[in-house]
Design an enzyme around this catalytic site. Structure first.
Site, short mmCIF file in Angstrom:
data_model
loop_
_atom_site.label_atom_id
_atom_site.label_comp_id
_atom_site.label_asym_id
_atom_site.label_seq_id
_atom_site.Cartn_x
_atom_site.Cartn_y
_atom_site.Cartn_z
CB SER A 125 39.99 38.91 27.85
OG SER A 125 41.13 39.67 28.17
CE1 TYR A 150 39.13 37.58 33.41
CE2 TYR A 150 41.26 38.25 32.54
CZ TYR A 150 39.89 38.31 32.52
OH TYR A 150 39.27 39.11 31.59
CE LYS A 154 36.73 36.30 30.66
NZ LYS A 154 35.27 36.36 30.62
C1 UD1 Z 1 44.13 43.19 32.79
C2 UD1 Z 1 44.14 41.91 32.03
C3 UD1 Z 1 42.94 41.80 31.14
C4 UD1 Z 1 41.70 41.95 31.97
C5 UD1 Z 1 41.74 43.30 32.66
C6 UD1 Z 1 40.49 43.42 33.53
C7 UD1 Z 1 46.31 40.94 31.53
C8 UD1 Z 1 47.50 40.95 30.64
N1 UD1 Z 1 45.35 41.81 31.24
O1 UD1 Z 1 44.42 44.21 31.84
O2 UD1 Z 1 42.90 40.57 30.49
O3 UD1 Z 1 40.58 41.84 31.15
O4 UD1 Z 1 42.93 43.40 33.46
O5 UD1 Z 1 40.70 43.49 34.85
O6 UD1 Z 1 46.24 40.18 32.46
N2 UD1 Z 1 48.70 50.47 35.58
C9 UD1 Z 1 49.43 51.37 36.33
N3 UD1 Z 1 48.98 51.69 37.57
C10 UD1 Z 1 47.85 51.16 38.11
C11 UD1 Z 1 47.11 50.23 37.35
C12 UD1 Z 1 47.57 49.90 36.09
O7 UD1 Z 1 50.46 51.86 35.90
O8 UD1 Z 1 47.51 51.48 39.26
C13 UD1 Z 1 49.15 50.12 34.23
C14 UD1 Z 1 49.43 48.65 34.05
O9 UD1 Z 1 50.74 48.32 34.40
C15 UD1 Z 1 49.14 48.48 32.55
C16 UD1 Z 1 48.04 49.49 32.28
O10 UD1 Z 1 48.11 50.43 33.34
O11 UD1 Z 1 50.26 48.82 31.81
C17 UD1 Z 1 46.66 48.89 32.25
O12 UD1 Z 1 46.48 48.10 33.41
P1 UD1 Z 1 45.05 47.52 33.84
O13 UD1 Z 1 44.03 48.58 33.76
O14 UD1 Z 1 45.23 46.83 35.15
O15 UD1 Z 1 44.70 46.48 32.70
P2 UD1 Z 1 45.56 45.26 32.10
O16 UD1 Z 1 46.52 44.74 33.10
O17 UD1 Z 1 46.08 45.69 30.78
#
Ligand code: UD1
Length: 338
Positions: A125, A150, A154
């Site tokens: 990841s 987590y 990795k």
């Molecule tokens: C995270 C992990 C990644 C993991 C992946 C799988 C980190 C830095 N990254 O990715 O390693 O493989 O999850 O589960 O730990 N967001 C919103 N609203 C929501 C959900 C998300 O605004 O309800 C935003 C988040 O703040 C982020 C983006 O969308 O900026 C992506 O979030 P998300 O899909 O949860 O993935 P990551 O956090 O990038």
């Protein structure tokens, strides 16, 4: 060629099984169904016309892991997806994550050695980079202290694999995924989060279908073009195709070193609001959202340098953000019976 795919009923695993079968590989799936269901196997068969062998097995338990390999002699390669992946849960239950993610890997590596299997593709990841100092992030960027257990599993898994390949016949490719989203064009397989989704796109599609009231956008005070955090979203089918290429590279002995790591992203960063706009554009469906405070542990921005994967692997992401959001929506509608 027979390939073991651990976690093969999961999100990325199931899409990879489809692409492997399309290339003529015989696939054995091992999955404990902790975050997926057995009917994924039937849906894979509906897409490809071939039902893969399926074994319900917990790989963190040494005995069943050994039995699995004894029941399936002649495996040429292993693709290891099986792992827990909820960042927040890993903070609350670290031992569960270390036990499962690292225990499974070690049991698997022991059987790989016992059975003389020479090729391993590992599901890594972009979390291994944390918030990189330079963007786009290359594979040689420093691996910083992980932000969650987590992420640490990795990082440690990559180290374990590096140590093993140094002293055995094993060759490995670590694929570092950025943010996989979307679903197969058939809408027969896709991401199936249990309970309330943590990740952006499943939450977005569940909001659009009416299961959730509104999408919470975590922070709009980041140093980005619209204030919301930036990620490199990549279509899950593009990720799946990279696994087939990685397997071929190993099986044909084209790898340059015994352990290689490749970024899998599009190389383009999109903000949370860009994703919402893409969804509304590709589906013509509006999404209710509210800006909230930042989510603890989130990095501001990250996207991949894909040069190495493009030139060395000969792989390039072919699907754009609108393809991703539309396919995710078609999958959500199918789940809802629409
Ligand atoms: C995270 C992990 C990644 C993991 C992946 C799988 C980190 C830095 N990254 O990715 O390693 O493989 O999850 O589960 O730990 N967001 C919103 N609203 C929501 C959900 C998300 O605004 O309800 C935003 C988040 O703040 C982020 C983006 O969308 O900026 C992506 O979030 P998300 O899909 O949860 O993935 P990551 O956090 O990038």
């Amino acid at each position: 060629m027979k390939i073991l795919v651990t976690g093969g009923t999961g999100y990325i695993g199931s899409h990879t099984v489809v692409e492997l079968q399309k290339k003529g590989y015989e696939v054995v799936i091992a999955d404990n169904l902790s975050n997926s269901t057995a009917d994924v196997v039937d849906n894979i068969a509906r897409i490809t016309g071939i039902k893969p062998a399926f074994e319900k097995v917990d790989l963190s338990d040494p005995e069943p892991c050994r039995d699995l390999f004894n029941r399936h002699p002649g495996l040429a390669s292993v693709i290891h997806f099986a792992a827990f992946k909820a960042v927040g849960e890993s903070v609350l239950e670290p031992l569960k994550y270390y036990h499962n993610n690292l225990g499974s890997l070690m049991n698997l590596l022991r059987e790989i050695e016992t059975h003389g299997i020479r090729n391993l593709v590992f599901s890594s990841s972009c979390t291994v980079y944390g918030q990189p100092d330079e963007l786009p992030v290359t594979e040689s960027a420093p691996i910083k202290k992980a932000a969650s257990p987590y992420g640490n599993t990795k990082q440690i898994a990559e180290e374990i694999i590096n140590d093993i390949v140094a002293v055995t016949e094993l060759r490995a490719i670590m694929l570092r995924y950025f943010n996989p989203i979307g679903a197969h064009e058939s809408a027969l397989i896709g991401e199936l989060p249990l309970g309330i989704p943590n990740n952006l796109v499943p939450f977005l599609t569940q909001t659009a279908i009416g299961k959730r009231d509104f999408l919470r956008v975590w922070g709009n005070d980041y140093n980005t073009h619209d204030g919301t955090a930036i990620r490199d979203y990549i279509h899950v089918v593009d990720i799946a195709l990279a696994h087939v290429i990685a397997i071929e590279r190993l099986q044909e002995g084209k790898n340059k070193t015994k352990a290689e790591a490749f970024n899998l992203g599009t190389g383009i960063g999109y903000s949370v609001l860009d994703v919402i706009k893409s969804f509304e554009r590709s589906t013509k469906v509006k999404v209710a959202y509210k800006i909230m405070d930042r989510r603890p542990g989130d990095v501001e921005k990250v996207w991949a340098d894909t040069e190495l994967a493009n030139h060395e692997l000969g792989w390039k992401a072919g699907r754009d953000l609108d393809d991703m959001t539309l396919s995710a929506w078609n999958w959500e509608k199918k789940l809802a019976g629409l």
